[in-house]
Design an enzyme around this catalytic site. Structure first.
Site, PDB file in Angstrom:
ATOM      1  N   ARG A 293     -45.361  33.838  68.663  1.00 14.18           N
ATOM      2  CA  ARG A 293     -44.211  34.187  69.493  1.00 14.18           C
ATOM      3  C   ARG A 293     -43.344  32.952  69.703  1.00 14.18           C
ATOM      4  NH1 ARG A 293     -45.558  37.666  74.809  1.00 14.18           N
ATOM      5  NH2 ARG A 293     -46.375  35.660  75.521  1.00 14.18           N
TER       6      ARG A 293
ATOM      7  N   TYR B 115     -37.480  72.943  81.034  1.00 16.94           N
ATOM      8  CA  TYR B 115     -36.675  72.881  79.814  1.00 16.94           C
ATOM      9  C   TYR B 115     -37.495  73.260  78.584  1.00 16.94           C
ATOM     10  CZ  TYR B 115     -33.046  70.311  82.373  1.00 16.94           C
ATOM     11  OH  TYR B 115     -32.059  69.942  83.249  1.00 16.94           O
TER      12      TYR B 115
ATOM     13  N   ASP C 198     -35.415  64.371  87.423  1.00 20.71           N
ATOM     14  CA  ASP C 198     -35.583  64.172  88.859  1.00 20.71           C
ATOM     15  C   ASP C 198     -36.663  65.050  89.477  1.00 20.71           C
ATOM     16  OD1 ASP C 198     -33.133  62.530  88.859  1.00 20.71           O
ATOM     17  OD2 ASP C 198     -32.171  64.459  88.463  1.00 20.71           O
TER      18      ASP C 198
ATOM     19  N   HIS D 168     -50.976  30.618  75.013  1.00 21.92           N
ATOM     20  CA  HIS D 168     -51.231  31.998  75.432  1.00 21.92           C
ATOM     21  C   HIS D 168     -52.100  32.681  74.392  1.00 21.92           C
ATOM     22  CE1 HIS D 168     -50.531  35.567  77.803  1.00 21.92           C
ATOM     23  NE2 HIS D 168     -50.152  36.245  76.736  1.00 21.92           N
TER      24      HIS D 168
ATOM     25  N   ARG E 215     -53.747  31.971  85.047  1.00 21.20           N
ATOM     26  CA  ARG E 215     -52.454  32.651  85.196  1.00 21.20           C
ATOM     27  C   ARG E 215     -52.645  34.170  85.289  1.00 21.20           C
ATOM     28  NH1 ARG E 215     -51.304  29.824  80.235  1.00 21.20           N
ATOM     29  NH2 ARG E 215     -51.154  31.881  79.272  1.00 21.20           N
TER      30      ARG E 215
ATOM     31  N   CYS F 105     -38.757  66.749  84.202  1.00 20.81           N
ATOM     32  CA  CYS F 105     -37.301  66.589  84.176  1.00 20.81           C
ATOM     33  C   CYS F 105     -36.921  65.185  84.647  1.00 20.81           C
ATOM     34  CB  CYS F 105     -36.653  67.639  85.074  1.00 20.81           C
ATOM     35  SG  CYS F 105     -37.240  69.324  84.815  1.00 20.81           S
TER      36      CYS F 105
ATOM     37  N   LYS G 265     -43.338  38.028  87.107  1.00 24.24           N
ATOM     38  CA  LYS G 265     -42.261  38.455  86.201  1.00 24.24           C
ATOM     39  C   LYS G 265     -42.153  39.979  86.210  1.00 24.24           C
ATOM     40  CE  LYS G 265     -45.202  38.596  82.096  1.00 24.24           C
ATOM     41  NZ  LYS G 265     -45.356  38.231  80.677  1.00 24.24           N
TER      42      LYS G 265
END
Length: 375
Positions: A137, A271, A320, A169, A225, A318, A39
């Site tokens: 849950r 920044y 990028d 779970h 699992r 930043c 997942k």
């Protein structure tokens, strides 16, 4: 230079994945199955490629969180059984059956929808009954095993359903043994009632995700699992050293220096000017930022690694880019490769600084960062 490595990239080790798979497989008794959790894009590792490799290794089942994740794997040719761990809205029951996907069922409504869809299609829907024994849950509430068994039996009595599995779970298997065993007892008590009062048995009983698979062999039952453990990370330090040869991280993250600047003492970096240079400095620019999944909250707190040498981040990360101090690393130049996360710079160190877990950082690796598989 490989074009995928001209900026930032993630390297994935096929050998490490196989090692972790075989290590986990070696911990369970003969006949106990292994479900590989893929997942969330296989925890950021790339669900399709991981699924293909697990299929080739003989993994008996795969798990996803939702229907679109399962359908994507089917479209790509994955034929292994796929279990949806989360809730699928009843109106999409037909697609679950059409794509031959196994669905976790935690309500009579969803069971009825799957039964109806399977009947219309002339097929049988495989389901795994989900019990909530203490997670709070989803699942048939398992605090009263007799009532839980009654509700689960209603689903199992529906036509056109194959109740292949039943599972729960654990909420705190990496931290609270007493609570984990309480949940396990509730699960076993419910199974006992289902067998004795309703004549119901299940081919696959499972409750051990990574932490329980590592710490509590009694919970292995018919299938484990593993998720995070499959990718070479431990759910908690308490789980370390319990798996023989040890788990090996599959993922490492790298960035190539795009510029090196000589800046004078007193100059602010990035920044907000949150870092003022305290000396004349060589500053390397890495083309990596929070737009790639490198958390801004690591600004001024984390280091990247150049061949075993640490280079601290200067100023704010930043979108990028980010800047690192290489004043004491004269060999670093344009084109040098920094390891952001890897053997000498564990992901767990960044997670600890951020007050989070390795799961989150792995899942935050964004798609524009290429995934490159190595042997």
């Amino acid at each position: 230079m490989d074009w995928e490595k001209q900026r930032a990239w993630v390297e994935l080790s096929a050998g490490a994945l196989e090692h972790n798979y075989r290590t986990l497989r070696g911990m369970v008794p003969l006949g106990c199955r292994l479900l590989g959790v893929v997942k969330a894009d296989a925890y950021g590792h790339g669900a399709l490629e991981v699924a293909r490799r697990l299929e080739r290794l003989g993994c008996e089942m795969l798990a996803v969180a939702c229907l679109p994740e399962a359908v994507e794997l089917r479209w790509a040719g994955i034929t292994a059984p796929i279990l949806i761990l989360g809730i699928t809205p009843a109106e999409f029951a037909r697609q679950v059956v059409e794509y031959d996907i196994t669905q976790a069922v935690s309500s009579l409504e969803l069971g009825q929808a799957l039964s109806h869809a399977a009947g219309e299609l002339g097929k049988t829907a495989r389901v795994h009954v989900k019990l909530d024994t203490g997670m709070g849950r989803i699942g048939f509430l398992g605090y009263d095993p007799a009532q839980t068994a009654k509700e689960a039996a209603e689903v199992c009595a529906l036509p056109h359903l194959e109740h292949e599995g039943i599972f729960t779970h654990f909420a705190n298997a990496d931290g609270d043994e007493e609570y984990t065993m309480l949940q396990f007892t509730r699960f076993l008590d419910t199974l006992d009632i289902l067998e004795k009062e309703y004549g119901l048995n299940f081919e696959i009983r499972h409750c051990a995700a990574s932490a329980a698979a590592l710490k509590y062999p009694c919970t292995h039952l018919d299938m484990i699992r593993p998720g995070i453990a499959l990718y070479g990370h431990y759910p908690d330090p308490s789980c370390c050293g319990l798996d023989g040869p040890g788990l090996v991280p599959v993922m490492s993250m790298h960035a190539r220096v795009s510029a090196v600047r000589q800046l004078p003492q007193g100059v602010p970096v990035s920044y907000g000017g949150t870092h003022i240079l305290k000396r004349d400095s060589r500053v390397a620019v890495l083309p990596l930022g929070y737009g790639d999944g490198f958390h801004r909250a690591l600004s001024n707190r984390f280091c990247v690694d150049f061949d075993g040498n640490k280079a601290p981040i200067l100023g704010r990360i930043c979108m990028d880019m980010c800047m690192v101090d290489v004043t004491d690393l004269p060999d670093v130049r344009v084109g040098s490769v920094a390891t952001v996360f890897g053997e000498d710079n564990p992901l767990e160190e960044a997670a600890e600084l951020l007050g989070t877990i390795s799961y989150e950082l792995l899942c935050d690796m964004l798609p524009r960062v290429p995934r490159i598989w190595q042997p």
